[in-house]
Design a protein around this motif. Structure first.
Motif, PDB file in Angstrom:
ATOM      1  N   ASN A 192       0.839  -1.189   0.000  1.00  0.00           N
ATOM      2  CA  ASN A 192       0.000   0.000   0.000  1.00  0.00           C
ATOM      3  C   ASN A 192       0.877   1.244   0.000  1.00  0.00           C
ATOM      4  OD1 ASN A 192      -2.540   1.240  -0.084  1.00  0.00           O
ATOM      5  ND2 ASN A 192      -3.328  -0.102   1.535  1.00  0.00           N
ATOM      6  N   GLY A 193       0.325   2.337  -0.497  1.00  0.00           N
ATOM      7  CA  GLY A 193       1.047   3.603  -0.497  1.00  0.00           C
ATOM      8  C   GLY A 193       0.121   4.747  -0.169  1.00  0.00           C
ATOM      9  N   PHE A 194       0.582   5.688   0.672  1.00  0.00           N
ATOM     10  CA  PHE A 194      -0.252   6.802   1.128  1.00  0.00           C
ATOM     11  C   PHE A 194       0.526   8.110   1.015  1.00  0.00           C
ATOM     12  CE2 PHE A 194      -0.963   3.015   3.732  1.00  0.00           C
ATOM     13  CZ  PHE A 194      -2.311   2.761   3.517  1.00  0.00           C
ATOM     14  N   ASP A 195      -0.171   9.191   0.739  1.00  0.00           N
ATOM     15  CA  ASP A 195       0.487  10.495   0.723  1.00  0.00           C
ATOM     16  C   ASP A 195       0.399  11.174   2.087  1.00  0.00           C
ATOM     17  OD1 ASP A 195      -2.180  11.119   0.836  1.00  0.00           O
ATOM     18  OD2 ASP A 195      -2.220  12.336  -0.983  1.00  0.00           O
ATOM     19  N   GLY A 209       3.284  -8.102  10.613  1.00  0.00           N
ATOM     20  CA  GLY A 209       4.578  -8.589  10.146  1.00  0.00           C
ATOM     21  C   GLY A 209       5.161  -7.864   8.960  1.00  0.00           C
ATOM     22  N   GLN A 210       4.577  -6.733   8.584  1.00  0.00           N
ATOM     23  CA  GLN A 210       5.145  -5.965   7.489  1.00  0.00           C
ATOM     24  C   GLN A 210       6.113  -4.914   8.022  1.00  0.00           C
ATOM     25  OE1 GLN A 210       2.390  -4.626   4.431  1.00  0.00           O
ATOM     26  NE2 GLN A 210       0.852  -6.144   5.073  1.00  0.00           N
ATOM     27  N   MET A 211       6.815  -4.273   7.103  1.00  0.00           N
ATOM     28  CA  MET A 211       7.632  -3.113   7.433  1.00  0.00           C
ATOM     29  C   MET A 211       7.111  -1.952   6.608  1.00  0.00           C
ATOM     30  SD  MET A 211      11.540  -4.182   8.168  1.00  0.00           S
ATOM     31  CE  MET A 211      11.998  -5.567   9.193  1.00  0.00           C
ATOM     32  N   ALA A 212       7.720  -0.795   6.783  1.00  0.00           N
ATOM     33  CA  ALA A 212       7.267   0.372   6.038  1.00  0.00           C
ATOM     34  C   ALA A 212       8.445   1.272   5.708  1.00  0.00           C
ATOM     35  CB  ALA A 212       6.223   1.143   6.843  1.00  0.00           C
ATOM     36  N   LEU A 213       8.283   2.036   4.633  1.00  0.00           N
ATOM     37  CA  LEU A 213       9.221   3.083   4.275  1.00  0.00           C
ATOM     38  C   LEU A 213       8.477   4.400   4.329  1.00  0.00           C
ATOM     39  CD1 LEU A 213      10.251   0.443   2.722  1.00  0.00           C
ATOM     40  CD2 LEU A 213      11.529   2.027   1.301  1.00  0.00           C
ATOM     41  N   ALA A 214       9.143   5.441   4.792  1.00  0.00           N
ATOM     42  CA  ALA A 214       8.519   6.761   4.852  1.00  0.00           C
ATOM     43  C   ALA A 214       9.400   7.773   4.139  1.00  0.00           C
ATOM     44  CB  ALA A 214       8.304   7.191   6.302  1.00  0.00           C
ATOM     45  N   LEU A 215       8.754   8.667   3.413  1.00  0.00           N
ATOM     46  CA  LEU A 215       9.433   9.785   2.766  1.00  0.00           C
ATOM     47  C   LEU A 215       8.984  11.035   3.499  1.00  0.00           C
ATOM     48  CD1 LEU A 215      11.250  10.729   0.454  1.00  0.00           C
ATOM     49  CD2 LEU A 215       9.227  10.843  -1.018  1.00  0.00           C
ATOM     50  N   VAL A 216       9.900  11.634   4.249  1.00  0.00           N
ATOM     51  CA  VAL A 216       9.554  12.711   5.179  1.00  0.00           C
ATOM     52  C   VAL A 216      10.381  13.960   4.894  1.00  0.00           C
ATOM     53  CG1 VAL A 216       9.044  10.999   6.955  1.00  0.00           C
ATOM     54  CG2 VAL A 216      11.306  12.061   6.902  1.00  0.00           C
ATOM     55  N   GLY A 290       5.876  12.880  -0.534  1.00  0.00           N
ATOM     56  CA  GLY A 290       5.995  12.401   0.835  1.00  0.00           C
ATOM     57  C   GLY A 290       4.919  11.376   1.125  1.00  0.00           C
ATOM     58  N   GLY A 291       5.142  10.564   2.135  1.00  0.00           N
ATOM     59  CA  GLY A 291       4.142   9.574   2.498  1.00  0.00           C
ATOM     60  C   GLY A 291       4.762   8.306   3.042  1.00  0.00           C
ATOM     61  N   VAL A 292       3.948   7.251   3.056  1.00  0.00           N
ATOM     62  CA  VAL A 292       4.355   5.959   3.615  1.00  0.00           C
ATOM     63  C   VAL A 292       3.981   4.856   2.634  1.00  0.00           C
ATOM     64  CG1 VAL A 292       3.957   4.278   5.469  1.00  0.00           C
ATOM     65  CG2 VAL A 292       4.087   6.715   6.007  1.00  0.00           C
ATOM     66  N   GLU A 316       2.337   0.467  -9.079  1.00  0.00           N
ATOM     67  CA  GLU A 316       0.927   0.823  -8.943  1.00  0.00           C
ATOM     68  C   GLU A 316       0.622   1.451  -7.584  1.00  0.00           C
ATOM     69  OE1 GLU A 316      -1.244  -2.730  -9.642  1.00  0.00           O
ATOM     70  OE2 GLU A 316      -0.412  -3.065 -11.653  1.00  0.00           O
ATOM     71  N   HIS A 317       1.508   1.236  -6.612  1.00  0.00           N
ATOM     72  CA  HIS A 317       1.259   1.725  -5.243  1.00  0.00           C
ATOM     73  C   HIS A 317       2.138   2.908  -4.862  1.00  0.00           C
ATOM     74  CE1 HIS A 317      -1.305  -1.716  -4.469  1.00  0.00           C
ATOM     75  NE2 HIS A 317      -0.343  -2.536  -4.845  1.00  0.00           N
ATOM     76  N   THR A 318       3.055   3.324  -5.732  1.00  0.00           N
ATOM     77  CA  THR A 318       3.996   4.384  -5.354  1.00  0.00           C
ATOM     78  C   THR A 318       3.518   5.775  -5.778  1.00  0.00           C
ATOM     79  OG1 THR A 318       5.241   3.994  -7.401  1.00  0.00           O
ATOM     80  CG2 THR A 318       5.974   2.832  -5.413  1.00  0.00           C
ATOM     81  N   GLU A 319       2.543   5.840  -6.679  1.00  0.00           N
ATOM     82  CA  GLU A 319       2.100   7.130  -7.212  1.00  0.00           C
ATOM     83  C   GLU A 319       1.643   8.109  -6.147  1.00  0.00           C
ATOM     84  OE1 GLU A 319      -0.983   8.973 -10.553  1.00  0.00           O
ATOM     85  OE2 GLU A 319      -0.810   6.800 -10.277  1.00  0.00           O
ATOM     86  N   PRO A 320       0.906   7.682  -5.092  1.00  0.00           N
ATOM     87  CA  PRO A 320       0.444   8.657  -4.096  1.00  0.00           C
ATOM     88  C   PRO A 320       1.570   9.441  -3.426  1.00  0.00           C
ATOM     89  CG  PRO A 320      -0.747   6.591  -3.853  1.00  0.00           C
ATOM     90  CD  PRO A 320       0.371   6.330  -4.823  1.00  0.00           C
ATOM     91  N   LEU A 321       2.780   8.880  -3.369  1.00  0.00           N
ATOM     92  CA  LEU A 321       3.875   9.556  -2.679  1.00  0.00           C
ATOM     93  C   LEU A 321       4.497  10.664  -3.511  1.00  0.00           C
ATOM     94  CD1 LEU A 321       3.663   6.604  -1.320  1.00  0.00           C
ATOM     95  CD2 LEU A 321       5.936   7.128  -0.421  1.00  0.00           C
ATOM     96  N   GLY A 322       4.120  10.776  -4.775  1.00  0.00           N
ATOM     97  CA  GLY A 322       4.638  11.846  -5.618  1.00  0.00           C
ATOM     98  C   GLY A 322       5.876  11.458  -6.381  1.00  0.00           C
TER      99      GLY A 322
END
Length: 338
Positions: A192-195, A209-216, A290-292, A316-322
């Motif tokens: 999943n990807g969120f802005d 059990g997942q991990m996440a990346l954040a663009l801050v 930015g986003g997660v 398909e899931h990275t677009e929301p982050l810009g």
């Protein structure tokens, strides 16, 4: 004539010693410069104890800074607690067991970036170590080489079906699309990807059990840990980091949760959900990105073809982050990162 020869011989000897001393000094300076580019000990315990000791060199600085202490990046212990109580006050990571069950084998040490624009590469290196299935855990250098090789392959492959959609080049940082493609080549699926920072989705993914990346925004995130008068510039640069931990707050709302981040500049530390939200909102406002993105190991992606297909699906899931590039920043004190 013998006297002149003797004087000349002595001068040659002196000049030789001067040259040797200069070469030794240059070698020592080079070794010192290299040593501070090694992975930083994780925050906050490894920070210099006081301002007189100095601080770790930012990978973007040309010289070692002097007489400046690093701030603590963890919440202070309650008043009156002793050292033993302080140790026990560290938030419990409720994602650890589930991540192990999902095949993650995360190292204890955060990977530090080794260049001005290296936060994306460092983040991917940490995930490469965490997801590797070798009998002997990968060293940081081995994992970094694997990441670089995969980036080179994606950048040149005519069959991956990625090159026409995104140009992968980690030397100048990485866009969300580049990160998505790279993760796919590593056998990691973007779920999943969120802005913004959707705490319900983020906490739920981590506990499963997942991990996440954040663009801050780098300055905004670190400024939340600093006292008034110590804060850096209000606006920083886009910065990639990993989120590998969650600790529920005192209410049922995930808005109270704490998240452990793996920061390629400042090590591992816990941040409030509200502070993570703020740093992402600032990134979107100031940098239009930015986003997660939440990620999990994809055990079915074994072959090169399957991982190339996963790389395409991840886009398909990275677009929301810009489209912003996570990289290129200089810190003030320890505020701005890359």
């Amino acid at each position: 004539m013998p006297v002149a020869l003797n004087i000349g011989s002595k001068l040659d000897s002196v000049m030789s010693r001067i040259r040797q001393a200069a070469e030794q000094a240059r070698a020592e300076m080079a070794a010192a410069a290299q040593s501070v580019k090694e992975p930083l000990p994780d925050a906050p315990d490894a920070k210099p104890p006081n301002a007189a000791v100095g601080r770790y060199l930012d990978s973007f600085e040309e010289e070692r800074a002097k007489k400046m202490g690093l701030p603590s990046l963890a919440a202070p212990p309650p008043p009156g607690t002793d050292p033993a109580a302080q140790a026990s006050a560290v938030p419990a990571n409720e994602a650890t067991q589930a991540q192990k069950e999902q095949g993650w084998n995360a190292p204890q040490t955060t990977v530090a970036q080794t260049s001005k624009k290296g936060c994306a590469e460092a983040t991917l290196t940490y995930l490469e170590q965490s997801s590797a299935e070798e009998a002997v855990p990968l060293t940081q250098q081995e994992a970094r080489e694997k990441v670089r090789n995969k980036a080179d392959t994606l950048a040149t492959s005519e069959t991956a079906g990625v090159k026409d959609r995104v140009q992968v080049n980690l030397d100048d940082g990485a866009t969300p699309d580049e990160m998505g493609a790279m993760l796919g080549s590593m056998g990691i699926k973007v779920t999943n990807g969120f802005d913004e920072c959707d705490t319900d989705a983020l906490s739920g993914a981590l506990k499963n059990g997942q991990m996440a990346l954040a663009l801050v925004d780098s300055s905004t995130l670190l400024n939340t840990t600093l006292a008034e008068g110590e804060k850096g510039p209000e606006n920083g640069e886009l910065h990639w980091l990993t989120i590998d931990g969650v600790n529920p707050g005192k209410t049922k709302s995930t808005d109270d949760d704490l998240y452990r981040v793996r920061d390629p500049v400042n090590g591992a530390y816990w941040v409030k959900a509200s502070d993570l939200k703020k740093s992402i909102a600032q990134a979107q406002e100031k940098h239009d990105s930015g986003g997660v993105m939440t990620v999990k190991k994809d055990g079915s992606a074994k072959t090169t073809e399957q991982r190339e297909a996963l790389a395409r699906t991840n886009l398909e899931h990275t677009e929301p982050l810009g489209k912003g590039n996570g990289g290129a920043s200089r810190r003030l004190s320890v505020s701005e990162s890359s």
